[in-house]
Design an enzyme around this catalytic site. Structure first.
Site, PDB file in Angstrom:
ATOM      1  N   ASP A 101      47.664  34.108  48.668  1.00 17.56           N
ATOM      2  CA  ASP A 101      46.553  33.660  49.513  1.00 17.56           C
ATOM      3  C   ASP A 101      46.469  32.134  49.456  1.00 17.56           C
ATOM      4  OD1 ASP A 101      44.240  34.139  51.143  1.00 17.56           O
ATOM      5  OD2 ASP A 101      42.965  33.974  49.388  1.00 17.56           O
ATOM      6  N   ARG A 165      40.178  49.525  45.405  1.00 15.65           N
ATOM      7  CA  ARG A 165      41.585  49.453  44.955  1.00 15.65           C
ATOM      8  C   ARG A 165      42.320  50.767  45.184  1.00 15.65           C
ATOM      9  NH1 ARG A 165      42.319  44.666  41.914  1.00 15.65           N
ATOM     10  NH2 ARG A 165      40.587  44.048  40.598  1.00 15.65           N
TER      11      ARG A 165
HETATM   12  P1  IMP Z   1      45.229  33.109  45.561  1.00 15.76           P
HETATM   13  O1  IMP Z   1      45.140  32.639  44.158  1.00 15.76           O
HETATM   14  O2  IMP Z   1      44.142  32.547  46.422  1.00 15.76           O
HETATM   15  O3  IMP Z   1      46.582  33.012  46.189  1.00 15.76           O
HETATM   16  O4  IMP Z   1      44.824  34.617  45.587  1.00 15.76           O
HETATM   17  C1  IMP Z   1      45.481  35.548  44.881  1.00 15.76           C
HETATM   18  C2  IMP Z   1      44.528  36.597  44.395  1.00 15.76           C
HETATM   19  O5  IMP Z   1      43.269  36.582  45.106  1.00 15.76           O
HETATM   20  C3  IMP Z   1      45.138  37.935  44.636  1.00 15.76           C
HETATM   21  O6  IMP Z   1      45.909  38.341  43.529  1.00 15.76           O
HETATM   22  C4  IMP Z   1      43.917  38.799  44.876  1.00 15.76           C
HETATM   23  O7  IMP Z   1      43.412  39.271  43.656  1.00 15.76           O
HETATM   24  C5  IMP Z   1      42.904  37.866  45.498  1.00 15.76           C
HETATM   25  N1  IMP Z   1      42.909  37.943  46.971  1.00 15.76           N
HETATM   26  C6  IMP Z   1      43.311  37.004  47.841  1.00 15.76           C
HETATM   27  N2  IMP Z   1      43.178  37.434  49.116  1.00 15.76           N
HETATM   28  C7  IMP Z   1      42.691  38.684  49.034  1.00 15.76           C
HETATM   29  C8  IMP Z   1      42.340  39.678  50.023  1.00 15.76           C
HETATM   30  O8  IMP Z   1      42.466  39.518  51.256  1.00 15.76           O
HETATM   31  N3  IMP Z   1      41.866  40.835  49.525  1.00 15.76           N
HETATM   32  C9  IMP Z   1      41.710  41.086  48.206  1.00 15.76           C
HETATM   33  N4  IMP Z   1      42.028  40.203  47.257  1.00 15.76           N
HETATM   34  C10 IMP Z   1      42.515  39.009  47.672  1.00 15.76           C
HETATM   35 MG    MG Z   2      41.145  40.316  43.165  1.00 13.26          MG
END
Ligand code: IMP
Ligand code: MG
Length: 180
Positions: A101, A165
């Site tokens: 993300d 989940r």
């Molecule tokens: P990042 O650190 O922002 O790249 O996000 C990674 C983590 O955020 C993932 O492992 C998820 O736990 C959570 N996450 C990011 N986007 C989503 C989403 O659309 N749905 C659910 N969890 C998300």
């Molecule tokens: Mg999460």
């Protein structure tokens, strides 16, 4: 379909086809390398289990657990809650993630595992939301299941406030669920 889901983004069948394709690529690329697959808890658990059933070479599994101080649909500062248990020195390591993300989680995970001096380190993510990438994130996914639009998705391991989940599909959460 669950009442809080606006739309199914990936059905069970679509997910299984993506998983089989990713697993076939890893099986081919890591033959003879006895790789260690490191899952990032908790969101990866279902994807990880399905992947392992289709990876057809000697390999090992390990897990690390990270979480961010952020709540809800945003992520903040990362904290290592549980480290891997195997010695990764000189090993071929592949990080398995549920979703790429902002990139904060994968950047943190990648740098943390790189400090253990693996022979190689690659990233495999089921989902990628490139529109959300934070400036300054330098890691890239080596294996990507599906690029998705900038929507908050749940199911197949992905949560909102630790729920959803267990949905067998990946669906877009109704915005009113997290805006209230
Ligand atoms: P990042 O650190 O922002 O790249 O996000 C990674 C983590 O955020 C993932 O492992 C998820 O736990 C959570 N996450 C990011 N986007 C989503 C989403 O659309 N749905 C659910 N969890 C998300
Ligand atoms: Mg999460």
């Amino acid at each position: 379909m669950h009442q809080d889901i606006k739309e199914i983004l990936l059905t069970e069948d679509q997910i299984q086809n993506i998983v089989k394709d990713l697993a076939a690529q890893l099986t081919r690329d890591y033959a003879g390398k006895d790789p260690v697959f490191v899952g990032v808890l908790k969101g990866v658990v279902i994807f990880f289990g399905d992947m392992m059933k289709h990876i057809d070479i000697p390999c090992q599994m390990d897990f690390m657990w990270i979480s961010s101080y952020g709540h809800g649909t945003t992520s903040g500062q990362m904290v290592l809650k549980r480290d891997v248990s195997e010695d990764l020195t000189g090993r071929h390591v592949v990080i398995l993630e549920d979703i790429f993300d902002t990139g904060n989680s994968l950047q943190f995970t990648y740098e943390h595992l790189l400090s253990k001096n693996p022979a190689s380190l690659k990233i495999c993510t089921l989902l990628d939301k490139p529109e959300r990438r934070r400036a300054g994130v330098t890691v890239q996914a080596d294996y990507t299941g599906r690029v998705i639009p900038n929507e908050f998705v749940v199911g197949y391991g992905l949560d909102y406030a630790e729920h959803y989940r267990n949905l067998p599909y990946i669906g877009i959460l109704k915005p009113e669920v997290y805006e209230k």
